[in-house]
Design a protein around this motif. Sequence first.
Motif: not given
Length: 137
Positions: A89, A86-87, A57-58
Motif C-alpha cells: 500500500t 502479496h500486497s 497486489e500480486w
Amino acid sequence: MSAYRLLPVGILSLILLSGYAVADDLDDEITSKLKLSPEFCITSEDELMCELTLVLEWENKDFRPICILSDYKEMAKWCAESADTHSLTLNIKATDDIQFVMIDKETHQTLAGVKLKVTPAAEPKVRRRYRNPWSLF
C-alpha cells in the motif's frame, strides 16, 4: 479429385488447431500477475496533483521473493521480505502517469508491470448553436 476438394478444409483446421495450442502454451507461461487499485486518477481543474492511496497486489505462482520498481520519484526500490507477502500500500501525489514493475529479487527478471493513469479533468465545452437566430427552421 475429391481428395483435392478437402485439402482447404484440412489446412484450415490445422491452422485453427495450431493457434489453440499456442494460446494454451501462453497461458501456462504467465506465472506472475500484478494488479493496481485504482488504475487511474482524474485530477480536478483547481488541483493538477493527484493524491490517493494505491494498493499493489500480486500473484506469484513460483513463490519466489520479488521487488517492486517504479518511476515515481518518492518510491525507492521495495523488496518483499518473504514470498508470503502479496500486497503493498502506497500514498502517492502525482501529476503524471506512474509505471510499476515487479521483478525477481535474485535474477532481476521482469515478471509483470502495471501503470497508473493520471488524467486531468477537461473543462466542459460550450455547445455551439447550429442554427442562426434568424433561421425559419
